[in-house]
Motif scaffolding. Structure first.
Motif, PDB file in Angstrom:
ATOM      1  N   PHE A  37       0.853  -1.173   0.000  1.00 33.40           N
ATOM      2  CA  PHE A  37       0.000   0.000   0.000  1.00 33.40           C
ATOM      3  C   PHE A  37       0.899   1.236   0.000  1.00 33.40           C
ATOM      4  O   PHE A  37       2.068   1.164   0.384  1.00 33.40           O
ATOM      5  N   ARG A  38       0.330   2.366  -0.401  1.00 28.62           N
ATOM      6  CA  ARG A  38       1.103   3.596  -0.321  1.00 28.62           C
ATOM      7  C   ARG A  38       0.197   4.761   0.054  1.00 28.62           C
ATOM      8  O   ARG A  38      -1.003   4.733  -0.209  1.00 28.62           O
ATOM      9  N   GLN A  39       0.819   5.739   0.675  1.00 33.34           N
ATOM     10  CA  GLN A  39       0.090   6.947   1.041  1.00 33.34           C
ATOM     11  C   GLN A  39       0.930   8.154   0.674  1.00 33.34           C
ATOM     12  O   GLN A  39       2.021   8.363   1.215  1.00 33.34           O
ATOM     13  N   ALA A  40       0.413   8.898  -0.281  1.00 36.81           N
ATOM     14  CA  ALA A  40       1.070  10.127  -0.715  1.00 36.81           C
ATOM     15  C   ALA A  40       0.608  11.286   0.164  1.00 36.81           C
ATOM     16  O   ALA A  40      -0.470  11.212   0.772  1.00 36.81           O
ATOM     17  N   PRO A  41       1.386  12.348   0.238  1.00 35.60           N
ATOM     18  CA  PRO A  41       0.997  13.497   1.067  1.00 35.60           C
ATOM     19  C   PRO A  41      -0.381  14.008   0.695  1.00 35.60           C
ATOM     20  O   PRO A  41      -0.667  14.240  -0.488  1.00 35.60           O
ATOM     21  N   GLY A  42      -1.245  14.150   1.687  1.00 38.44           N
ATOM     22  CA  GLY A  42      -2.564  14.684   1.462  1.00 38.44           C
ATOM     23  C   GLY A  42      -3.551  13.720   0.840  1.00 38.44           C
ATOM     24  O   GLY A  42      -4.678  14.112   0.506  1.00 38.44           O
ATOM     25  N   LYS A  43      -3.156  12.468   0.689  1.00 36.19           N
ATOM     26  CA  LYS A  43      -4.037  11.479   0.062  1.00 36.19           C
ATOM     27  C   LYS A  43      -4.273  10.305   0.998  1.00 36.19           C
ATOM     28  O   LYS A  43      -3.522  10.081   1.943  1.00 36.19           O
ATOM     29  N   GLU A  44      -5.305   9.536   0.686  1.00 33.62           N
ATOM     30  CA  GLU A  44      -5.586   8.343   1.464  1.00 33.62           C
ATOM     31  C   GLU A  44      -4.646   7.207   1.057  1.00 33.62           C
ATOM     32  O   GLU A  44      -4.132   7.171  -0.055  1.00 33.62           O
ATOM     33  N   ARG A  45      -4.474   6.293   1.967  1.00 25.86           N
ATOM     34  CA  ARG A  45      -3.661   5.120   1.655  1.00 25.86           C
ATOM     35  C   ARG A  45      -4.380   4.260   0.625  1.00 25.86           C
ATOM     36  O   ARG A  45      -5.594   4.066   0.711  1.00 25.86           O
ATOM     37  N   GLU A  46      -3.634   3.754  -0.341  1.00 29.00           N
ATOM     38  CA  GLU A  46      -4.231   2.957  -1.410  1.00 29.00           C
ATOM     39  C   GLU A  46      -3.440   1.672  -1.604  1.00 29.00           C
ATOM     40  O   GLU A  46      -2.235   1.613  -1.367  1.00 29.00           O
ATOM     41  N   LEU A  47      -4.137   0.656  -2.085  1.00 30.92           N
ATOM     42  CA  LEU A  47      -3.512  -0.610  -2.432  1.00 30.92           C
ATOM     43  C   LEU A  47      -2.879  -0.470  -3.808  1.00 30.92           C
ATOM     44  O   LEU A  47      -3.547  -0.070  -4.754  1.00 30.92           O
ATOM     45  N   VAL A  48      -1.610  -0.827  -3.921  1.00 31.74           N
ATOM     46  CA  VAL A  48      -0.964  -0.756  -5.229  1.00 31.74           C
ATOM     47  C   VAL A  48      -0.689  -2.138  -5.809  1.00 31.74           C
ATOM     48  O   VAL A  48      -0.655  -2.290  -7.032  1.00 31.74           O
ATOM     49  N   ALA A  49      -0.497  -3.130  -4.972  1.00 27.38           N
ATOM     50  CA  ALA A  49      -0.236  -4.476  -5.479  1.00 27.38           C
ATOM     51  C   ALA A  49      -0.633  -5.504  -4.423  1.00 27.38           C
ATOM     52  O   ALA A  49      -0.508  -5.248  -3.223  1.00 27.38           O
ATOM     53  N   ARG A  50      -1.092  -6.634  -4.901  1.00 27.93           N
ATOM     54  CA  ARG A  50      -1.546  -7.702  -4.012  1.00 27.93           C
ATOM     55  C   ARG A  50      -1.099  -9.026  -4.584  1.00 27.93           C
ATOM     56  O   ARG A  50      -1.187  -9.262  -5.794  1.00 27.93           O
ATOM     57  N   ILE A  51      -0.639  -9.900  -3.699  1.00 21.85           N
ATOM     58  CA  ILE A  51      -0.246 -11.233  -4.135  1.00 21.85           C
ATOM     59  C   ILE A  51      -1.006 -12.248  -3.302  1.00 21.85           C
ATOM     60  O   ILE A  51      -1.076 -12.138  -2.080  1.00 21.85           O
ATOM     61  N   PRO A  52      -1.611 -13.235  -3.942  1.00 21.65           N
ATOM     62  CA  PRO A  52      -2.366 -14.224  -3.179  1.00 21.65           C
ATOM     63  C   PRO A  52      -1.433 -15.110  -2.364  1.00 21.65           C
ATOM     64  O   PRO A  52      -0.219 -15.094  -2.546  1.00 21.65           O
ATOM     65  N   ARG A  53      -2.019 -15.907  -1.515  1.00 18.71           N
ATOM     66  CA  ARG A  53      -1.205 -16.757  -0.636  1.00 18.71           C
ATOM     67  C   ARG A  53      -0.469 -17.823  -1.421  1.00 18.71           C
ATOM     68  O   ARG A  53       0.586 -18.286  -1.032  1.00 18.71           O
ATOM     69  N   SER A  54      -1.021 -18.230  -2.557  1.00 13.34           N
ATOM     70  CA  SER A  54      -0.337 -19.179  -3.423  1.00 13.34           C
ATOM     71  C   SER A  54      -0.879 -19.017  -4.829  1.00 13.34           C
ATOM     72  O   SER A  54      -1.920 -18.399  -5.037  1.00 13.34           O
ATOM     73  N   TRP A  55      -0.188 -19.609  -5.790  1.00 11.54           N
ATOM     74  CA  TRP A  55      -0.581 -19.419  -7.180  1.00 11.54           C
ATOM     75  C   TRP A  55      -1.942 -20.038  -7.483  1.00 11.54           C
ATOM     76  O   TRP A  55      -2.612 -19.640  -8.430  1.00 11.54           O
ATOM     77  N   ILE A  56      -2.383 -20.988  -6.672  1.00 10.13           N
ATOM     78  CA  ILE A  56      -3.679 -21.598  -6.924  1.00 10.13           C
ATOM     79  C   ILE A  56      -4.799 -20.826  -6.261  1.00 10.13           C
ATOM     80  O   ILE A  56      -5.969 -21.177  -6.400  1.00 10.13           O
ATOM     81  N   SER A  57      -4.451 -19.797  -5.495  1.00  8.97           N
ATOM     82  CA  SER A  57      -5.456 -19.031  -4.765  1.00  8.97           C
ATOM     83  C   SER A  57      -5.930 -17.796  -5.519  1.00  8.97           C
ATOM     84  O   SER A  57      -6.799 -17.084  -5.029  1.00  8.97           O
ATOM     85  N   GLY A  58      -5.346 -17.521  -6.640  1.00  7.85           N
ATOM     86  CA  GLY A  58      -5.750 -16.345  -7.385  1.00  7.85           C
ATOM     87  C   GLY A  58      -4.579 -15.747  -8.119  1.00  7.85           C
ATOM     88  O   GLY A  58      -3.507 -16.355  -8.215  1.00  7.85           O
ATOM     89  N   THR A  59      -4.783 -14.563  -8.633  1.00  2.00           N
ATOM     90  CA  THR A  59      -3.735 -13.893  -9.390  1.00  2.00           C
ATOM     91  C   THR A  59      -3.314 -12.620  -8.677  1.00  2.00           C
ATOM     92  O   THR A  59      -4.015 -12.121  -7.795  1.00  2.00           O
ATOM     93  N   THR A  60      -2.187 -12.116  -9.088  1.00  7.49           N
ATOM     94  CA  THR A  60      -1.741 -10.853  -8.518  1.00  7.49           C
ATOM     95  C   THR A  60      -2.609  -9.709  -9.038  1.00  7.49           C
ATOM     96  O   THR A  60      -3.192  -9.800 -10.121  1.00  7.49           O
ATOM     97  N   TYR A  61      -2.671  -8.663  -8.244  1.00  9.03           N
ATOM     98  CA  TYR A  61      -3.427  -7.468  -8.606  1.00  9.03           C
ATOM     99  C   TYR A  61      -2.482  -6.276  -8.594  1.00  9.03           C
ATOM    100  O   TYR A  61      -1.613  -6.174  -7.720  1.00  9.03           O
ATOM    101  N   TYR A  62      -2.668  -5.397  -9.560  1.00 10.88           N
ATOM    102  CA  TYR A  62      -1.925  -4.146  -9.592  1.00 10.88           C
ATOM    103  C   TYR A  62      -2.889  -3.006  -9.868  1.00 10.88           C
ATOM    104  O   TYR A  62      -3.786  -3.141 -10.713  1.00 10.88           O
ATOM    105  N   ALA A  63      -2.698  -1.920  -9.171  1.00 10.89           N
ATOM    106  CA  ALA A  63      -3.459  -0.718  -9.491  1.00 10.89           C
ATOM    107  C   ALA A  63      -3.092  -0.285 -10.903  1.00 10.89           C
ATOM    108  O   ALA A  63      -1.951  -0.488 -11.361  1.00 10.89           O
ATOM    109  N   ASP A  64      -4.055   0.293 -11.592  1.00  7.08           N
ATOM    110  CA  ASP A  64      -3.809   0.720 -12.977  1.00  7.08           C
ATOM    111  C   ASP A  64      -2.605   1.650 -13.067  1.00  7.08           C
ATOM    112  O   ASP A  64      -1.865   1.610 -14.055  1.00  7.08           O
ATOM    113  N   SER A  65      -2.399   2.450 -12.060  1.00  6.87           N
ATOM    114  CA  SER A  65      -1.328   3.441 -12.106  1.00  6.87           C
ATOM    115  C   SER A  65       0.075   2.825 -12.066  1.00  6.87           C
ATOM    116  O   SER A  65       1.047   3.481 -12.435  1.00  6.87           O
TER     117      SER A  65
END
Length: 118
Positions: A37-65
């Protein structure tokens, strides 16, 4: 006591790269999805990337940015999560944190500051 300690931040020029690490202690996180997650000055904290617990549990996620520029990975044996950031932009400037996803408010660490100069 559960601790998540982020490291690897710093000052970099636009177009540069940084690699962040998140070392977890207190318990194993191998059964949790993990996020950066990241929080820029004056902004809310946002999720930028997520990795599942294992490859069979789902796929990675990335914010469009950050899609195509950031890569999240994990080493369950080391209880560590990584974020490789390439082609950094000034708008990536923020404090970066790791946590499980969905985040546990008790697990937020101090984060690591990434500053990208233009």
């Amino acid at each position: 006591q559960v601790q998540l300690v982020e490291s690897g931040g710093g000052l970099v020029q636009a177009g540069g790269s940084l690699g962040l690490s998140c070392a977890a202690s207190g318990r194993s996180f191998r059964n949790n999805a993990m996020g950066w997650f990241r929080q820029a000055p004056g902004k809310e904290r946002e999720l930028v990337a997520r990795i599942p617990r294992s490859w069979i549990s789902g796929t990675t996620y990335y914010a469009d940015s950050v899609k195509g520029r950031f890569t999240i990975s994990r080493d369950n044996a080391e209880n560590t999560v990584y974020l490789q950031m390439n082609n950094l932009k000034p708008e990536d400037t923020a404090v970066y944190y790791c946590n499980i996803d969905p985040p546990n408010p008790n697990y937020w660490g101090k984060g690591t500051l990434v500053t990208v100069s233009s």
